[in-house]
Design an enzyme around this catalytic site. Structure first.
Site: not given
Ligand SMILES: [Zn+2]
Length: 206
Positions: A11-13, A84-85, A183
């Protein structure tokens, strides 16, 4: 069946990926499983040898630069490997995770699926394919407040970053925020300039 699996959280930040990873890791610890937590050496958000979610939870983590080195820190008796990441690791990460799964480990991972240009980030497409379970989380859009933010907006000095802006910024205040598709903004100033120049080119058909 436990093990032989790879659960990917994406997903996004600011969508709570690391928070969800930590929740799953804690459950494994409660179940008395042997867990190894790993994060890439390039993650500048975490300062020390730990991973931290935005709501302040944290766990000790081993920092690793090259994906292949994950195989040397994971021991035969480790049952769960949390990474992670994932988007920051090199191409070998896909092979490394496949090997861990083949060895019977349960792999848990997080990764940004899209970069600031809304293009697939690093090895995330391959990782989504080999995952046995994928969860796509949404964030709250920082512009309109809806709960369907799927993109990561890059801002330089508070303004949407240009498509051609360098991946590593020197000077300037760079921030990121979650936004919905409506947006999300990606100005292409170079392209707009070229288009404008084309319009004023003197055409002659003599
Ligand atoms: Zn929005």
């Amino acid at each position: 069946m436990e093990g032989y699996s790879f659960e990917l959280i994406t997903g996004p930040m600011s969508c709570g990926k690391t928070e969800e990873l930590l929740r799953r890791v804690r459950r494994c610890i409660i179940a008395k499983k042997k867990v190894k937590v790993i994060s890439p050496d390039v993650d500048t958000r975490a300062k020390g040898d730990y991973i931290e979610s935005r709501n302040g939870l944290w766990l000790d983590a081993i920092k690793i630069k090259h994906a292949i080195h994950i195989l040397s820190v994971v021991k035969p008796d480790d049952e769960v490997v949390a990474i992670d990441e994932l988007q920051f690791f090199d191409k070998n990460i896909t092979k490394v995770i496949t090997k861990l799964m083949d060895e019977g480990k349960k792999v848990l991972g997080t990764g940004l699926e899209l970069d600031f240009k809304a293009e697939p980030f690093g090895s995330m497409p391959e990782l989504m394919c080999i995952a046995t379970k994928v969860d796509k989380l949404h964030a709250v859009c920082m512009k309109c407040g809806c709960e369907h933010a799927t993109r990561t907006q890059r801002l330089i000095d508070g303004k949407p970053a240009d498509k051609n802006s360098p991946l590593i910024m020197i000077g300037g205040d760079e921030t990121y925020e979650a936004r919905c598709i409506k947006c999300y903004e990606l100005p292409d100033i170079e392209h707009q300039k070229q288009k404008r120049n084309l319009k004023v080119l003197p055409f002659s058909f003599k």
